[in-house]
Design a protein around this motif. Sequence first.
Motif, PDB file in Angstrom:
ATOM      1  N   VAL A   1      -2.067  -3.311   8.800  1.00  0.00           N
ATOM      2  CA  VAL A   1      -1.349  -2.873   9.892  1.00  0.00           C
ATOM      3  C   VAL A   1      -2.205  -3.087  11.185  1.00  0.00           C
ATOM      4  CG1 VAL A   1      -0.140  -0.988   8.715  1.00  0.00           C
ATOM      5  CG2 VAL A   1      -2.635  -0.539   9.555  1.00  0.00           C
ATOM      6  N   MET A   2      -1.547  -3.113  12.535  1.00  0.00           N
ATOM      7  CA  MET A   2      -2.428  -3.355  13.654  1.00  0.00           C
ATOM      8  C   MET A   2      -2.886  -1.806  14.176  1.00  0.00           C
ATOM      9  SD  MET A   2      -2.765  -6.418  13.734  1.00  0.00           S
ATOM     10  CE  MET A   2      -3.335  -6.794  15.254  1.00  0.00           C
ATOM     11  N   GLU A   3      -3.481  -1.880  15.008  1.00  0.00           N
ATOM     12  CA  GLU A   3      -3.673  -0.412  15.909  1.00  0.00           C
ATOM     13  C   GLU A   3      -2.408  -0.123  16.613  1.00  0.00           C
ATOM     14  OE1 GLU A   3      -6.637   1.257  19.511  1.00  0.00           O
ATOM     15  OE2 GLU A   3      -6.910  -0.729  18.925  1.00  0.00           O
ATOM     16  N   GLY A   4      -2.290   1.252  16.425  1.00  0.00           N
ATOM     17  CA  GLY A   4      -0.849   1.914  17.115  1.00  0.00           C
ATOM     18  C   GLY A   4       0.263   1.806  15.931  1.00  0.00           C
ATOM     19  N   THR A   5       0.253   1.086  14.891  1.00  0.00           N
ATOM     20  CA  THR A   5       1.211   1.075  14.136  1.00  0.00           C
ATOM     21  C   THR A   5       1.701   2.346  13.478  1.00  0.00           C
ATOM     22  OG1 THR A   5       0.742  -1.167  13.420  1.00  0.00           O
ATOM     23  CG2 THR A   5       2.167   0.102  11.848  1.00  0.00           C
TER      24      THR A   5
ATOM     25  N   LYS B   1      -0.220   7.497  13.738  1.00  0.00           N
ATOM     26  CA  LYS B   1      -0.315   6.020  14.005  1.00  0.00           C
ATOM     27  C   LYS B   1      -1.887   5.627  13.606  1.00  0.00           C
ATOM     28  CE  LYS B   1       2.715   6.134  18.104  1.00  0.00           C
ATOM     29  NZ  LYS B   1       2.712   5.851  19.719  1.00  0.00           N
ATOM     30  N   ALA B   2      -1.915   4.428  13.199  1.00  0.00           N
ATOM     31  CA  ALA B   2      -3.072   3.697  12.884  1.00  0.00           C
ATOM     32  C   ALA B   2      -4.154   3.730  14.083  1.00  0.00           C
ATOM     33  CB  ALA B   2      -3.057   2.095  12.330  1.00  0.00           C
ATOM     34  N   PRO B   3      -5.298   4.239  13.878  1.00  0.00           N
ATOM     35  CA  PRO B   3      -6.449   4.363  14.999  1.00  0.00           C
ATOM     36  C   PRO B   3      -6.980   2.853  15.330  1.00  0.00           C
ATOM     37  CG  PRO B   3      -7.132   5.413  12.936  1.00  0.00           C
ATOM     38  CD  PRO B   3      -5.835   5.141  12.625  1.00  0.00           C
ATOM     39  N   LEU B   4      -7.095   2.124  14.012  1.00  0.00           N
ATOM     40  CA  LEU B   4      -7.520   0.841  14.279  1.00  0.00           C
ATOM     41  C   LEU B   4      -6.859  -0.093  13.287  1.00  0.00           C
ATOM     42  CD1 LEU B   4     -10.728   0.793  12.429  1.00  0.00           C
ATOM     43  CD2 LEU B   4      -9.237   2.758  12.503  1.00  0.00           C
ATOM     44  N   PRO B   5      -7.053  -1.435  13.521  1.00  0.00           N
ATOM     45  CA  PRO B   5      -6.345  -2.233  12.514  1.00  0.00           C
ATOM     46  C   PRO B   5      -6.967  -2.210  11.080  1.00  0.00           C
ATOM     47  CG  PRO B   5      -7.477  -3.497  14.269  1.00  0.00           C
ATOM     48  CD  PRO B   5      -7.610  -2.230  14.383  1.00  0.00           C
ATOM     49  N   GLY B   6      -6.100  -2.335   9.981  1.00  0.00           N
ATOM     50  CA  GLY B   6      -7.008  -2.342   8.648  1.00  0.00           C
ATOM     51  C   GLY B   6      -5.779  -2.612   7.663  1.00  0.00           C
ATOM     52  N   THR B   7      -6.116  -2.448   6.379  1.00  0.00           N
ATOM     53  CA  THR B   7      -5.249  -2.436   5.398  1.00  0.00           C
ATOM     54  C   THR B   7      -5.206  -1.090   4.679  1.00  0.00           C
ATOM     55  OG1 THR B   7      -6.100  -4.778   4.798  1.00  0.00           O
ATOM     56  CG2 THR B   7      -4.805  -3.782   3.168  1.00  0.00           C
ATOM     57  N   ILE B   8      -3.835  -0.731   4.461  1.00  0.00           N
ATOM     58  CA  ILE B   8      -3.459   0.556   3.470  1.00  0.00           C
ATOM     59  C   ILE B   8      -4.203   0.336   2.102  1.00  0.00           C
ATOM     60  CG2 ILE B   8      -1.613   2.092   2.891  1.00  0.00           C
ATOM     61  CD1 ILE B   8      -1.849   1.898   5.977  1.00  0.00           C
ATOM     62  N   ILE B   9      -5.057   1.133   1.710  1.00  0.00           N
ATOM     63  CA  ILE B   9      -5.746   1.168   0.525  1.00  0.00           C
ATOM     64  C   ILE B   9      -4.906   2.201  -0.582  1.00  0.00           C
ATOM     65  CG2 ILE B   9      -7.687   1.921  -0.630  1.00  0.00           C
ATOM     66  CD1 ILE B   9      -7.854  -0.753   0.861  1.00  0.00           C
ATOM     67  N   GLU B  10      -4.685   3.426   0.229  1.00  0.00           N
ATOM     68  CA  GLU B  10      -3.843   4.647  -0.702  1.00  0.00           C
ATOM     69  C   GLU B  10      -3.163   5.402  -0.060  1.00  0.00           C
ATOM     70  OE1 GLU B  10      -5.360   8.058  -3.825  1.00  0.00           O
ATOM     71  OE2 GLU B  10      -6.905   6.913  -2.611  1.00  0.00           O
ATOM     72  N   LEU B  11      -1.860   5.837  -0.490  1.00  0.00           N
ATOM     73  CA  LEU B  11      -0.987   6.680   0.208  1.00  0.00           C
ATOM     74  C   LEU B  11      -1.408   7.936  -0.383  1.00  0.00           C
ATOM     75  CD1 LEU B  11       2.231   4.658   0.805  1.00  0.00           C
ATOM     76  CD2 LEU B  11       0.967   5.285   2.368  1.00  0.00           C
ATOM     77  N   LYS B  12      -1.715   9.119   0.189  1.00  0.00           N
ATOM     78  CA  LYS B  12      -1.795  10.314  -0.489  1.00  0.00           C
ATOM     79  C   LYS B  12      -0.731  11.441  -0.513  1.00  0.00           C
ATOM     80  CE  LYS B  12      -6.750   9.987  -0.695  1.00  0.00           C
ATOM     81  NZ  LYS B  12      -7.707  10.343  -1.570  1.00  0.00           N
TER      82      LYS B  12
END
Length: 152
Positions: free
Chosen positions: A142-146, A87-98
Amino acid sequence: MNKYQYKVQGVDYDVEIEEVEGNVAKVNVNGIRFDVELKQPINPTSSLKKVRVEAPKPVARPAIPTAAPAAAPVAPAAPAGAGSPIKAPLPGTIIELKVNVGDTVKQGDCVLVLEAMKMQNNIESEYEGTVTSITVKQGETVMEGTVLLTIG
């Protein structure tokens, strides 16, 4: 502009409703702008308290089949989406999928990069296993917890 504060599953959200045109409301949730489609238009003279703002839901991406060598024994694959969520630990934008669906990861491997407050954060796997689904895409907010992905 109307401002509201909500708490959803223990997470605080500051919501600002900028404007409502027909059945589309332009809102800011914790500083991130969204266009929210209402099920039915509201009368602009009526109270905006009737507007219900929901957190965005992640969109599941279809699994990409992977080919295995014919001579190697293949372990049964986990069903798509089965496993432990990252899950996302904080809200943000996905920059790169590894990673991709089907990749094997170890605990501590970087699975994606999340930009939050102008800082890039490496999101590491908390589990060891195979990536069974990825529910976000590059550039998505994404939001936190997503749930970002699952590891089975």
